[in-house]
Design a protein around this motif. Structure first.
Motif, PDB file in Angstrom:
ATOM      1  N   ARG A 348     -12.503   1.492  10.143  1.00  0.00           N
ATOM      2  CA  ARG A 348     -11.983   0.415  11.579  1.00  0.00           C
ATOM      3  C   ARG A 348     -12.140  -1.152  11.863  1.00  0.00           C
ATOM      4  O   ARG A 348     -10.945  -1.166  12.200  1.00  0.00           O
ATOM      5  N   ASP A 349     -13.138  -1.533  11.286  1.00  0.00           N
ATOM      6  CA  ASP A 349     -12.466  -2.947  11.012  1.00  0.00           C
ATOM      7  C   ASP A 349     -12.093  -3.793  10.372  1.00  0.00           C
ATOM      8  O   ASP A 349     -11.403  -4.462  10.151  1.00  0.00           O
ATOM      9  N   ALA A 350     -12.028  -3.361   9.030  1.00  0.00           N
ATOM     10  CA  ALA A 350     -10.640  -3.800   8.018  1.00  0.00           C
ATOM     11  C   ALA A 350      -9.355  -2.812   8.191  1.00  0.00           C
ATOM     12  O   ALA A 350      -8.556  -3.704   7.788  1.00  0.00           O
ATOM     13  N   GLU A 351      -8.737  -2.277   9.669  1.00  0.00           N
ATOM     14  CA  GLU A 351      -8.000  -1.985  10.206  1.00  0.00           C
ATOM     15  C   GLU A 351      -7.549  -3.354  10.945  1.00  0.00           C
ATOM     16  O   GLU A 351      -6.138  -3.727  11.338  1.00  0.00           O
ATOM     17  N   GLU A 352      -8.680  -3.895  11.665  1.00  0.00           N
ATOM     18  CA  GLU A 352      -8.454  -5.006  12.287  1.00  0.00           C
ATOM     19  C   GLU A 352      -7.803  -5.881  12.156  1.00  0.00           C
ATOM     20  O   GLU A 352      -7.587  -6.974  12.838  1.00  0.00           O
ATOM     21  N   THR A 353      -8.902  -6.252  11.310  1.00  0.00           N
ATOM     22  CA  THR A 353      -8.607  -8.025  10.373  1.00  0.00           C
ATOM     23  C   THR A 353      -8.535  -7.584   9.029  1.00  0.00           C
ATOM     24  O   THR A 353      -8.901  -7.393   8.747  1.00  0.00           O
ATOM     25  N   PHE A 354      -8.253  -8.686   8.655  1.00  0.00           N
ATOM     26  CA  PHE A 354      -7.508  -8.306   7.658  1.00  0.00           C
ATOM     27  C   PHE A 354      -9.117  -9.204   6.120  1.00  0.00           C
ATOM     28  O   PHE A 354      -9.335  -9.772   6.571  1.00  0.00           O
ATOM     29  N   SER A 355      -8.655  -8.890   4.948  1.00  0.00           N
ATOM     30  CA  SER A 355      -9.798  -9.209   3.885  1.00  0.00           C
ATOM     31  C   SER A 355      -8.653  -9.007   2.898  1.00  0.00           C
ATOM     32  O   SER A 355      -8.304  -7.779   2.779  1.00  0.00           O
ATOM     33  N   GLU A 356      -9.326  -9.384   1.992  1.00  0.00           N
ATOM     34  CA  GLU A 356      -8.993  -9.386   0.326  1.00  0.00           C
ATOM     35  C   GLU A 356      -8.590  -7.952   0.094  1.00  0.00           C
ATOM     36  O   GLU A 356      -8.207  -7.217  -0.971  1.00  0.00           O
ATOM     37  N   ASP A 357     -10.344  -7.735   0.273  1.00  0.00           N
ATOM     38  CA  ASP A 357     -10.581  -6.545  -0.359  1.00  0.00           C
ATOM     39  C   ASP A 357      -9.527  -5.263  -0.233  1.00  0.00           C
ATOM     40  O   ASP A 357      -9.734  -4.344  -0.688  1.00  0.00           O
ATOM     41  N   LYS A 359      -6.802  -5.175   1.820  1.00  0.00           N
ATOM     42  CA  LYS A 359      -5.673  -5.705   2.991  1.00  0.00           C
ATOM     43  C   LYS A 359      -5.150  -4.335   3.126  1.00  0.00           C
ATOM     44  O   LYS A 359      -3.974  -4.736   3.403  1.00  0.00           O
ATOM     45  N   TYR A 360      -5.200  -3.651   1.958  1.00  0.00           N
ATOM     46  CA  TYR A 360      -3.766  -2.142   2.225  1.00  0.00           C
ATOM     47  C   TYR A 360      -4.303  -1.243   3.112  1.00  0.00           C
ATOM     48  O   TYR A 360      -3.649  -0.519   3.496  1.00  0.00           O
ATOM     49  N   VAL A 361      -5.945  -1.358   3.750  1.00  0.00           N
ATOM     50  CA  VAL A 361      -5.965  -0.770   4.442  1.00  0.00           C
ATOM     51  C   VAL A 361      -5.371  -1.160   6.025  1.00  0.00           C
ATOM     52  O   VAL A 361      -4.864  -1.117   6.924  1.00  0.00           O
ATOM     53  N   TYR A 362      -5.836  -2.583   5.846  1.00  0.00           N
ATOM     54  CA  TYR A 362      -4.892  -3.699   6.921  1.00  0.00           C
ATOM     55  C   TYR A 362      -3.006  -2.995   7.670  1.00  0.00           C
ATOM     56  O   TYR A 362      -2.804  -3.068   8.384  1.00  0.00           O
ATOM     57  N   TYR A 363      -2.580  -3.575   6.105  1.00  0.00           N
ATOM     58  CA  TYR A 363      -1.209  -2.995   5.486  1.00  0.00           C
ATOM     59  C   TYR A 363      -1.076  -1.713   6.588  1.00  0.00           C
ATOM     60  O   TYR A 363       0.145  -1.432   7.227  1.00  0.00           O
ATOM     61  N   ASN A 364      -1.508  -0.950   6.822  1.00  0.00           N
ATOM     62  CA  ASN A 364      -1.312   0.659   6.973  1.00  0.00           C
ATOM     63  C   ASN A 364      -2.031   1.057   8.536  1.00  0.00           C
ATOM     64  O   ASN A 364      -0.543   1.364   9.135  1.00  0.00           O
ATOM     65  N   ALA A 365      -2.770   0.178   8.576  1.00  0.00           N
ATOM     66  CA  ALA A 365      -2.800  -0.062  10.529  1.00  0.00           C
ATOM     67  C   ALA A 365      -1.489  -0.895  10.778  1.00  0.00           C
ATOM     68  O   ALA A 365      -1.699  -0.111  12.326  1.00  0.00           O
ATOM     69  N   GLN A 366      -0.759  -1.478  10.123  1.00  0.00           N
ATOM     70  CA  GLN A 366       0.233  -2.274  11.099  1.00  0.00           C
ATOM     71  C   GLN A 366       0.890  -1.627  11.584  1.00  0.00           C
ATOM     72  O   GLN A 366       2.226  -1.576  12.308  1.00  0.00           O
ATOM     73  N   VAL A 367       1.162  -0.145  10.831  1.00  0.00           N
ATOM     74  CA  VAL A 367       2.545   0.141  11.577  1.00  0.00           C
ATOM     75  C   VAL A 367       1.720   2.025  12.146  1.00  0.00           C
ATOM     76  O   VAL A 367       2.294   3.536  11.841  1.00  0.00           O
ATOM     77  N   ALA A 386     -22.153   0.539  -2.363  1.00  0.00           N
ATOM     78  CA  ALA A 386     -21.473  -0.691  -1.565  1.00  0.00           C
ATOM     79  C   ALA A 386     -19.764  -1.048  -2.155  1.00  0.00           C
ATOM     80  O   ALA A 386     -18.867  -0.934  -1.986  1.00  0.00           O
ATOM     81  N   ALA A 387     -20.111  -1.435  -3.475  1.00  0.00           N
ATOM     82  CA  ALA A 387     -19.017  -1.927  -4.251  1.00  0.00           C
ATOM     83  C   ALA A 387     -18.381  -0.565  -4.632  1.00  0.00           C
ATOM     84  O   ALA A 387     -16.723  -1.057  -4.407  1.00  0.00           O
ATOM     85  N   THR A 388     -18.747   0.794  -4.333  1.00  0.00           N
ATOM     86  CA  THR A 388     -18.615   2.029  -5.455  1.00  0.00           C
ATOM     87  C   THR A 388     -16.550   2.399  -4.052  1.00  0.00           C
ATOM     88  O   THR A 388     -15.911   2.557  -3.937  1.00  0.00           O
ATOM     89  N   VAL A 389     -17.566   1.994  -2.359  1.00  0.00           N
ATOM     90  CA  VAL A 389     -17.410   2.761  -1.331  1.00  0.00           C
ATOM     91  C   VAL A 389     -15.796   1.265  -1.339  1.00  0.00           C
ATOM     92  O   VAL A 389     -14.993   2.186  -0.883  1.00  0.00           O
ATOM     93  N   THR A 390     -16.054  -0.186  -1.072  1.00  0.00           N
ATOM     94  CA  THR A 390     -15.004  -0.951  -1.228  1.00  0.00           C
ATOM     95  C   THR A 390     -13.831  -0.557  -2.097  1.00  0.00           C
ATOM     96  O   THR A 390     -13.102   0.235  -1.850  1.00  0.00           O
ATOM     97  N   GLN A 391     -14.110   0.311  -2.669  1.00  0.00           N
ATOM     98  CA  GLN A 391     -13.182   0.095  -4.702  1.00  0.00           C
ATOM     99  C   GLN A 391     -12.471   1.623  -3.868  1.00  0.00           C
ATOM    100  O   GLN A 391     -11.002   1.331  -4.390  1.00  0.00           O
ATOM    101  N   LYS A 392     -13.499   2.915  -3.245  1.00  0.00           N
ATOM    102  CA  LYS A 392     -12.314   3.790  -3.185  1.00  0.00           C
ATOM    103  C   LYS A 392     -11.842   3.549  -1.991  1.00  0.00           C
ATOM    104  O   LYS A 392     -10.373   3.778  -2.338  1.00  0.00           O
ATOM    105  N   ILE A 393     -11.781   2.853  -1.419  1.00  0.00           N
ATOM    106  CA  ILE A 393     -11.250   2.696   0.228  1.00  0.00           C
ATOM    107  C   ILE A 393      -9.964   1.908  -0.005  1.00  0.00           C
ATOM    108  O   ILE A 393      -8.252   2.358   0.299  1.00  0.00           O
ATOM    109  N   ASN A 394     -10.119   1.106  -0.885  1.00  0.00           N
ATOM    110  CA  ASN A 394      -9.200   0.526  -1.839  1.00  0.00           C
ATOM    111  C   ASN A 394      -8.281   0.946  -2.462  1.00  0.00           C
ATOM    112  O   ASN A 394      -7.098   0.967  -1.722  1.00  0.00           O
ATOM    113  N   LEU A 395      -8.112   2.396  -3.148  1.00  0.00           N
ATOM    114  CA  LEU A 395      -7.758   3.137  -4.148  1.00  0.00           C
ATOM    115  C   LEU A 395      -6.538   4.093  -2.995  1.00  0.00           C
ATOM    116  O   LEU A 395      -5.786   3.910  -3.145  1.00  0.00           O
TER     117      LEU A 395
END
Length: 617
Positions: A348-357, A359-367, A386-395
């Protein structure tokens, strides 16, 4: 307290030729897209459960009733103490239906009378609030695009946004030939309990009593009670109870239903097995763009639906399937709850605030892709690092980014009813995957797309229902060019709705084409760009040379300025073009041939921006 009257009334009985007022402390309309989505999903699903092909309007008289709860009114003024959010939202829905029927040269007289009444040529709406009048008039006349809400009060901004949400979310399954049936059912079979008190003080007491005293436990409280009751150690139970309450408080910080939304999302993402039930067994594999007809659904007892209705009962009923057998199983389940709350809040934080790690979560939230948290949580395993979670979220978010934009460009619906079954299927398929398996599965699903930018993009154009998505595509294209040439993206600026926002600019003005060519060319993706509202308003239907001067001098983005020669003197931009073999070109004039050439450039940019590099080893 004086006499209290409670009467069941349908929407027609409540709104036809009746006016309601709001006192100053009840004036704000605060519903957000999620509430509209849930309302539409509930209403349209119930209607489609009753409707069968070939039904006439008379058949709607035998459809089931849908109960919307209570509305509390005070005194002779019909002041709404509780219920204005639902009333306002239903009025927006009625206006949408009225406007859609109007385009078909059809009329539903009762719907008209429910929306407004007219005295001496002046319309007044059922919830009579002066500050909303201009906004409601614009919506009623289907002219919201020309209504400026930027300096309006919160309620007006929300009304405008929620009406646009209804346009975007109303399911394609309810086709034009079903609209009159749907209207009949909506106004005749959707019921409230109207509670009328003699004065506002008594109405307030009723409201407080109904909401503060003697309430049943919430579903999340009942789930917690069930889980904790199976834990034998008092000390362990107390610690888990304390942590549960802390997490519930965090989830409810911005939404008093936030805990329930999370638990539904978590259970569907991690545990649900049975998808939406149909009359016939659905195929295991379907095309990404296959739209499944809702009329084949029978009463839905699937995991997905039951979790949505009563997740606390679902967990109890399915405890064996969830391997909840002994005390340690229940402890592990509560610990998993705690772990996934952290993941969910991070999403939810990634949906509201842009982060390069992320970024696609943020883009999807904008639509406003509301199924995103469910999809992103599916591949995560309890106790992933944590690193694995980030990678899975981004993929997973990258797949949604590809899928949403491909579907938009293929002119396919993104309504909740249309896509939820497919999203759940793919979420199940990627559940608990390793990084390598996740990449392989997402790549396989992407490769199965019937999507070819070379043919799809040239046929893609702006229309009233896809405006939000077109703006996002233009913002992504424009910001990508900036990232590649200057290292800085202004995506947020392009998507913001605050003062002086960017708008979609038609390079070709209204006056240059006849109607057929206007439809075919002016709205093509290659004939559009983004421009600040203050600049756009001044151009109106200026001819192309006048516009070009503004694009190059004050547009604020390289994509717009690339129509002029001077932009190509920029070394980083020139290098970007050459490295990617892009067919950028400047134009002294802009007509059909130039639009076609610019559209081919968009094809090249789409292939650069939306690709599967992240899924490759």
């Amino acid at each position: 307290m004086k006499e209290i009257k409670g009467t069941p009334r349908n929407l027609m009985g409540l709104l036809q030729n009746i006016k309601y007022t709001l006192h100053y402390y009840q004036r704000e309309y605060r519903w957000q897209r999620r509430q509209i989505e849930e309302l539409l999903d509930d209403l349209t699903t119930e209607f489609l459960r009753n409707y069968k092909p070939g039904h006439t309007r008379d058949d709607a008289a035998n459809y089931d009733i849908y109960f919307m709860g209570s509305i509390i009114l005070a005194g002779r003024e019909n002041a709404i103490v509780d219920g204005q959010q639902r009333f306002s939202s239903l009025t927006l829905l009625l206006m949408y239906l009225r406007n859609r029927l109007s385009k078909r040269k059809e009329l539903h007289p009762t719907v008209e009378q429910i929306i407004y009444s007219e005295v001496r040529g002046k319309k007044s709406f059922n919830i009579n609030v002066a500050e909303r009048q201009a906004c409601m008039e614009a919506i009623f006349k289907d002219n919201l695009d020309n209504f400026d809400a930027s300096n309006s009060i919160e309620s007006v901004k929300n009304l405008c946004e929620r009406y646009n949400d209804i346009i975007a979310l109303f399911p394609d399954e309810i086709t034009d030939d079903m609209l009159l049936n749907f209207c009949d059912w909506l106004i005749e079979k959707v019921y409230f309990i109207e509670i009328v008190a003699q004065d506002e003080q008594d109405a307030s007491k009723i409201f407080i009593t109904m909401n503060d005293r003697g309430l049943n436990l919430t579903p999340s409280e009942m789930l917690k009670s069930y889980l904790l009751s199976e834990i034998k150690s008092n000390d362990r139970r107390e610690k888990l109870n304390k942590r549960w309450k802390e997490q519930i408080d965090r989830l409810k910080r911005d939404d008093d239903k936030g805990d329930e939304i999370f638990i539904r999302t978590w259970l569907r993402a991690q545990y649900a097995e049975v998808q939406l039930v149909k009359e016939e067994t659905a195929p295991l594999q379907i095309s990404l763009f296959e739209d499944e007809p809702t009329e084949n659904f029978r009463e839905d007892f699937s995991d997905f639906a039951q979790i949505g209705r009563e997740f606390h009962k679902w967990v109890r009923d399915e405890h064996k399937r969830l391997t909840l057998n002994i005390t340690t199983d229940y402890e592990r389940f509560i610990e998993a709850f705690d772990y996934f709350v952290e993941i969910y809040l991070r999403i939810r934080d990634a949906e509201e605030t842009f982060s390069e790690d992320t970024k696609y979560v943020y883009y999807n939230a904008q639509v406003n892709f509301t199924l995103q948290p469910l999809f992103l949580m599916a591949p995560i395993r309890y106790n992933d690092e944590a690193a694995t979670v980030t990678q899975k979220i981004n993929l997973a978010a990258r797949f949604i980014d590809l899928w949403v934009n491909m579907r938009v460009m293929n002119r396919k619906s993104l309504s909740y009813n249309t896509i939820q079954d497919y999203i759940f299927r793919i979420a199940k398929d990627i559940r608990g995957c390793s990084i390598d398996a996740l990449k392989a599965k997402l790549k396989a699903h992407y490769d199965a797309l019937d999507y070819h930018p070379e043919t799809t993009v040239p046929a893609f154009s702006l229309n009233k229902s896809n405006k939000k998505y077109v703006k996002n595509i233009l913002a992504r294209i424009t910001s990508f060019i900036e990232e590649q040439t200057s290292g800085t993206s202004h995506y947020n600026e392009y998507m913001t709705t605050t003062a002086d926002p960017f708008e979609i600019e038609h390079i070709i003005g209204n006056k240059f084409f006849n109607s057929e060519e206007f439809d075919n060319y002016r709205n093509k993706i290659g004939a559009l760009l983004l421009l600040r509202k203050s600049i756009n308003a001044g151009l109106n239907d200026s001819d192309y040379p006048q516009k070009l001067e503004k694009y190059c001098s004050t547009s604020g983005n390289t994509y717009a300025a690339s129509l002029g020669k001077q932009t190509y003197q920029n070394t980083p931009f020139d290098r970007f073009i050459n490295e990617n073999k892009l067919s950028f070109d400047s134009f002294d004039k802009f007509g059909k041939a130039e639009i076609e050439k610019r559209t081919q450039l968009v094809v090249q940019l789409v292939n650069l921006i939306w690709n599967t590099e992240e899924f490759n080893d």
